[in-house]
Design an enzyme around this catalytic site. Sequence first.
Site, PDB file in Angstrom:
ATOM      1  N   LYS A   1      42.734  34.738  40.719  1.00 56.49           N
ATOM      2  CA  LYS A   1      42.919  33.456  40.614  1.00 56.49           C
ATOM      3  C   LYS A   1      44.240  32.908  40.310  1.00 56.49           C
ATOM      4  O   LYS A   1      44.669  31.787  40.900  1.00 56.49           O
ATOM      5  CB  LYS A   1      42.358  33.208  38.788  1.00 56.49           C
ATOM      6  CG  LYS A   1      40.909  33.126  38.751  1.00 56.49           C
ATOM      7  CD  LYS A   1      40.588  32.764  37.329  1.00 56.49           C
ATOM      8  CE  LYS A   1      39.043  32.910  36.934  1.00 56.49           C
ATOM      9  NZ  LYS A   1      38.491  32.490  35.550  1.00 56.49           N
TER      10      LYS A   1
ATOM     11  N   LYS B   1      38.633  28.806  51.784  1.00 64.09           N
ATOM     12  CA  LYS B   1      37.972  28.928  50.457  1.00 64.09           C
ATOM     13  C   LYS B   1      38.782  27.888  49.355  1.00 64.09           C
ATOM     14  O   LYS B   1      38.293  27.138  48.629  1.00 64.09           O
ATOM     15  CB  LYS B   1      38.227  30.413  49.919  1.00 64.09           C
ATOM     16  CG  LYS B   1      37.502  30.306  48.478  1.00 64.09           C
ATOM     17  CD  LYS B   1      37.681  31.704  47.772  1.00 64.09           C
ATOM     18  CE  LYS B   1      36.811  31.647  46.328  1.00 64.09           C
ATOM     19  NZ  LYS B   1      37.494  32.767  45.412  1.00 64.09           N
TER      20      LYS B   1
ATOM     21  N   THR C   1      45.682  33.130  32.830  1.00 67.45           N
ATOM     22  CA  THR C   1      44.685  33.823  33.043  1.00 67.45           C
ATOM     23  C   THR C   1      45.405  35.400  33.145  1.00 67.45           C
ATOM     24  O   THR C   1      46.543  35.536  33.655  1.00 67.45           O
ATOM     25  CB  THR C   1      43.917  33.483  34.261  1.00 67.45           C
ATOM     26  OG1 THR C   1      42.873  34.408  34.838  1.00 67.45           O
ATOM     27  CG2 THR C   1      45.008  33.615  35.637  1.00 67.45           C
TER      28      THR C   1
ATOM     29  N   HIS D   1      34.912  25.716  44.200  1.00 65.80           N
ATOM     30  CA  HIS D   1      34.520  24.942  42.975  1.00 65.80           C
ATOM     31  C   HIS D   1      35.918  24.774  42.264  1.00 65.80           C
ATOM     32  O   HIS D   1      36.191  23.681  41.642  1.00 65.80           O
ATOM     33  CB  HIS D   1      33.830  25.832  41.966  1.00 65.80           C
ATOM     34  CG  HIS D   1      34.060  27.289  41.978  1.00 65.80           C
ATOM     35  ND1 HIS D   1      34.308  28.244  43.207  1.00 65.80           N
ATOM     36  CD2 HIS D   1      34.315  28.070  40.930  1.00 65.80           C
ATOM     37  CE1 HIS D   1      34.714  29.291  42.676  1.00 65.80           C
ATOM     38  NE2 HIS D   1      34.358  29.353  41.397  1.00 65.80           N
ATOM     39  N   ARG D   2      36.903  25.719  42.353  1.00 65.04           N
ATOM     40  CA  ARG D   2      38.187  25.437  41.714  1.00 65.04           C
ATOM     41  C   ARG D   2      38.936  24.422  42.453  1.00 65.04           C
ATOM     42  O   ARG D   2      39.676  23.659  41.900  1.00 65.04           O
ATOM     43  CB  ARG D   2      39.042  26.965  41.873  1.00 65.04           C
ATOM     44  CG  ARG D   2      38.847  27.703  40.544  1.00 65.04           C
ATOM     45  CD  ARG D   2      39.855  28.980  40.617  1.00 65.04           C
ATOM     46  NE  ARG D   2      39.240  29.971  41.364  1.00 65.04           N
ATOM     47  CZ  ARG D   2      38.116  30.666  40.963  1.00 65.04           C
ATOM     48  NH1 ARG D   2      37.869  30.636  39.619  1.00 65.04           N
ATOM     49  NH2 ARG D   2      37.890  31.471  41.586  1.00 65.04           N
TER      50      ARG D   2
ATOM     51  N   TYR E   1      32.182  37.564  42.362  1.00 62.87           N
ATOM     52  CA  TYR E   1      30.936  37.436  43.213  1.00 62.87           C
ATOM     53  C   TYR E   1      31.078  36.998  44.719  1.00 62.87           C
ATOM     54  O   TYR E   1      30.281  36.792  45.150  1.00 62.87           O
ATOM     55  CB  TYR E   1      29.770  36.686  42.291  1.00 62.87           C
ATOM     56  CG  TYR E   1      29.378  37.029  41.155  1.00 62.87           C
ATOM     57  CD1 TYR E   1      28.176  38.190  40.873  1.00 62.87           C
ATOM     58  CD2 TYR E   1      29.963  36.712  39.842  1.00 62.87           C
ATOM     59  CE1 TYR E   1      27.777  38.618  39.797  1.00 62.87           C
ATOM     60  CE2 TYR E   1      29.430  37.229  38.812  1.00 62.87           C
ATOM     61  CZ  TYR E   1      28.479  38.173  38.668  1.00 62.87           C
ATOM     62  OH  TYR E   1      28.121  38.745  37.279  1.00 62.87           O
ATOM     63  N   ASP E   2      32.355  37.001  45.086  1.00 62.76           N
ATOM     64  CA  ASP E   2      32.661  36.139  46.230  1.00 62.76           C
ATOM     65  C   ASP E   2      31.851  36.800  47.318  1.00 62.76           C
ATOM     66  O   ASP E   2      31.545  36.038  48.382  1.00 62.76           O
ATOM     67  CB  ASP E   2      34.063  36.081  46.521  1.00 62.76           C
ATOM     68  CG  ASP E   2      34.995  34.986  45.791  1.00 62.76           C
ATOM     69  OD1 ASP E   2      34.213  34.210  44.912  1.00 62.76           O
ATOM     70  OD2 ASP E   2      36.177  34.901  45.779  1.00 62.76           O
TER      71      ASP E   2
ATOM     72  N   ASP F   1      37.974  28.493  33.647  1.00 64.31           N
ATOM     73  CA  ASP F   1      36.857  29.104  33.190  1.00 64.31           C
ATOM     74  C   ASP F   1      35.747  28.937  34.279  1.00 64.31           C
ATOM     75  O   ASP F   1      35.226  27.727  34.460  1.00 64.31           O
ATOM     76  CB  ASP F   1      36.325  29.106  32.090  1.00 64.31           C
ATOM     77  CG  ASP F   1      35.354  30.327  31.324  1.00 64.31           C
ATOM     78  OD1 ASP F   1      35.841  31.169  31.290  1.00 64.31           O
ATOM     79  OD2 ASP F   1      34.268  30.035  31.309  1.00 64.31           O
TER      80      ASP F   1
END
Lengths: 197, 197
Positions: free
Chosen positions: B15, B174, B10, B179-180, B153-154, B72
Amino acid sequence: MFFERLVLATGNRGKYREFAAMLPGDLVGELVFAPELTRLVVEETGESYVENALLKARAWARASGLPSLADDSGLEVAALDGAPGVHSARAVPGDDSARNAWLLSELEGREDRTARFVAALALVIPGRREFVCEGECPGHIAGAPSGSGGFGYDPLFIPDGFEASFADIPAEVKNVVSHRAAALRTMIGILGRELKE
Amino acid sequence: MFFERLVLATGNRGKYREFAAMLPGDLVGELVFAPELTRLVVEETGESYVENALLKARAWARASGLPSLADDSGLEVAALDGAPGVHSARAVPGDDSARNAWLLSELEGREDRTARFVAALALVIPGRREFVCEGECPGHIAGAPSGSGGFGYDPLFIPDGFEASFADIPAEVKNVVSHRAAALRTMIGILGRELKE
């Protein structure tokens, strides 16, 4: 939200190793293994995992003045109506291998080998707050023990999705799929919601 | 199962920081930030998160000869039929704050602010195997941005169970509920089942 020193209220080295590996470094500075702090015997007289975890966390928080995290966990086997459950560590006199042999003999000839590991966590912050939560890991009981990792009933427990026991799979994998990992994620979520700083 | 060096495929520092914090130290020795290795532009032409993650992980595995992990991810907003979705990072020209402003204007007057973050991971081990998986985090879109952590968008995303945005809550929280984090747990489970060593 950061604990400079957090007591892990257990005398079990295996649990200490797991929590030391699982706790994010930006959440806990030093994780203190309780027996290295002082001598303290806590009677686990509770009827539930949560009660026992609270008994241990409170006792160590009182003795040390430090935030204390305790785990109480057990194996629940469907064909044994949820036994050994809360009494897992004391189900049978002797050591882990005596308990594993006992479990195998109890399940001899049984079709249903479904089981789950359950863990309750209690976090006690002296003079401030108490938090409790639970986590579980579904699986089944193998026909014979296997592997040298983990502790307790791990050599007999095959988590769902795996063909190897908790004592076979690498620690870094167990520490992601285990009942304690699930409970710890829940606890960290609770702390994120409840503790403002 | 241990990766001495793993490339995080990335160009996104946010990230990189998250994966560096989430990856267990006994699973990965050094996590390499891809741009520090070499210059490489990967067109994210896939129709799905998984395709795009694979494109990135393969490109970096080929360029470096090292195992490469790519993420992604996207935000799917119910009232926008799942948009911006796979195109989240490129939904609108400009930077994160332009995209946040766009999202708020799209949702003006809408009742349903349900949304979820989705992440796909691809791990490519050169000459050996490829693994993919997904994770998600349900939540809703706030009325105004809040917080200075995270990225993308956090500041607008309130995960279920919280009253603060992904940019408000501590990174260590977090990194457990995101999701990650969910995708990474699945990936580590897959590795535990598939890679024998």
